[in-house]
Design a protein around this motif. Structure first.
Motif, PDB file in Angstrom:
ATOM      1  N   GLU A  53       0.834  -1.209   0.000  1.00  0.00           N
ATOM      2  CA  GLU A  53       0.000   0.000   0.000  1.00  0.00           C
ATOM      3  C   GLU A  53       0.867   1.256   0.000  1.00  0.00           C
ATOM      4  OE1 GLU A  53      -3.138   0.559  -0.373  1.00  0.00           O
ATOM      5  OE2 GLU A  53      -3.964  -1.463  -0.182  1.00  0.00           O
ATOM      6  N   GLU A  54       2.006   1.189   0.683  1.00  0.00           N
ATOM      7  CA  GLU A  54       2.910   2.334   0.753  1.00  0.00           C
ATOM      8  C   GLU A  54       3.478   2.667  -0.628  1.00  0.00           C
ATOM      9  OE1 GLU A  54       6.355   3.859   3.829  1.00  0.00           O
ATOM     10  OE2 GLU A  54       6.071   1.705   3.569  1.00  0.00           O
ATOM     11  N   THR A  57       0.720   4.155  -2.872  1.00  0.00           N
ATOM     12  CA  THR A  57       0.475   5.576  -2.594  1.00  0.00           C
ATOM     13  C   THR A  57       1.521   6.453  -3.262  1.00  0.00           C
ATOM     14  OG1 THR A  57      -0.611   5.072  -0.496  1.00  0.00           O
ATOM     15  CG2 THR A  57       0.289   7.298  -0.739  1.00  0.00           C
ATOM     16  N   ASP A  61       1.042   9.162  -6.269  1.00  0.00           N
ATOM     17  CA  ASP A  61       1.488  10.548  -6.082  1.00  0.00           C
ATOM     18  C   ASP A  61       2.324  11.044  -7.258  1.00  0.00           C
ATOM     19  OD1 ASP A  61       0.239  10.653  -3.606  1.00  0.00           O
ATOM     20  OD2 ASP A  61       2.093  10.431  -2.444  1.00  0.00           O
TER      21      ASP A  61
END
Length: 82
Positions: A53-54, A57, A61
Protein backbone atom coordinates in the motif's frame (compact mmCIF):
# COMPACT_ATOMS: atom_id res chain seq x y z
CA UNK A 1 -5.20 2.05 -28.84
CA UNK A 2 -3.47 2.39 -25.47
CA UNK A 3 0.19 1.67 -24.95
CA UNK A 4 0.74 0.68 -21.35
CA UNK A 5 3.93 0.89 -19.31
CA UNK A 6 3.82 -1.92 -16.75
CA UNK A 7 6.11 -1.35 -13.77
CA UNK A 8 6.35 -4.23 -11.27
CA UNK A 9 7.46 -2.88 -7.89
CA UNK A 10 7.88 -5.37 -5.07
CA UNK A 11 7.84 -4.14 -1.50
CA UNK A 12 9.75 -7.02 0.04
CA UNK A 13 13.36 -6.18 -0.79
CA UNK A 14 15.77 -8.23 1.29
CA UNK A 15 18.95 -6.34 0.45
CA UNK A 16 17.73 -2.76 0.89
CA UNK A 17 14.43 -2.54 2.78
CA UNK A 18 11.89 -0.21 1.16
CA UNK A 19 14.38 0.58 -1.63
CA UNK A 20 11.66 1.41 -4.17
CA UNK A 21 10.36 4.28 -2.05
CA UNK A 22 13.71 5.33 -0.60
CA UNK A 23 14.90 8.74 -1.80
CA UNK A 24 17.57 8.90 -4.46
CA UNK A 25 18.52 12.41 -5.51
CA UNK A 26 15.45 13.74 -3.73
CA UNK A 27 12.89 11.39 -5.27
CA UNK A 28 11.72 7.86 -4.48
CA UNK A 29 13.36 5.26 -6.71
CA UNK A 30 10.03 4.23 -8.29
CA UNK A 31 9.43 7.86 -9.35
CA UNK A 32 12.24 7.60 -11.89
CA UNK A 33 10.58 4.69 -13.72
CA UNK A 34 7.28 6.56 -13.73
CA UNK A 35 8.96 9.74 -14.99
CA UNK A 36 10.64 7.87 -17.85
CA UNK A 37 7.31 6.41 -18.92
CA UNK A 38 5.69 9.86 -18.76
CA UNK A 39 8.39 11.25 -21.06
CA UNK A 40 7.50 8.79 -23.80
CA UNK A 41 5.08 10.14 -26.37
CA UNK A 42 4.01 6.56 -27.09
CA UNK A 43 2.84 5.57 -23.61
CA UNK A 44 -0.75 6.41 -22.68
CA UNK A 45 -1.02 4.64 -19.33
CA UNK A 46 1.42 3.82 -16.56
CA UNK A 47 0.43 0.92 -14.35
CA UNK A 48 2.36 -0.08 -11.25
CA UNK A 49 1.86 -3.58 -9.89
CA UNK A 50 2.68 -3.96 -6.20
CA UNK A 51 1.57 -5.71 -3.04
CA UNK A 52 2.52 -2.71 -0.88
CA UNK A 53 0.00 0.00 0.00
CA UNK A 54 2.91 2.33 0.75
CA UNK A 55 4.40 1.86 -2.72
CA UNK A 56 0.94 2.20 -4.29
CA UNK A 57 0.48 5.58 -2.59
CA UNK A 58 3.87 6.85 -3.77
CA UNK A 59 3.24 5.57 -7.31
CA UNK A 60 -0.11 7.37 -7.45
CA UNK A 61 1.49 10.55 -6.08
CA UNK A 62 3.86 10.51 -9.08
CA UNK A 63 1.12 9.91 -11.64
CA UNK A 64 0.92 6.14 -12.09
CA UNK A 65 -2.21 4.04 -11.86
CA UNK A 66 -2.46 1.21 -9.36
CA UNK A 67 -5.76 -0.39 -10.43
CA UNK A 68 -5.28 -3.48 -8.25
CA UNK A 69 -3.02 -4.77 -5.52
CA UNK A 70 -0.83 -7.73 -6.43
CA UNK A 71 -1.44 -10.78 -4.22
CA UNK A 72 1.42 -11.43 -1.79
CA UNK A 73 2.01 -14.89 -3.28
CA UNK A 74 2.95 -13.22 -6.60
CA UNK A 75 5.38 -10.80 -4.94
CA UNK A 76 8.09 -13.25 -3.91
CA UNK A 77 11.76 -13.57 -4.94
CA UNK A 78 11.01 -15.99 -7.78
CA UNK A 79 7.55 -14.81 -8.83
CA UNK A 80 7.23 -14.10 -12.55
CA UNK A 81 6.24 -10.57 -13.60
CA UNK A 82 3.71 -11.76 -16.12
Amino acid sequence: MDTIAYIPVRGGSKGVPKKNISPLGGFPLVAYSIACAKLSKHINRIIVSTESEEIATVARDYGAEVPFMRPEKYAQDHSPDR
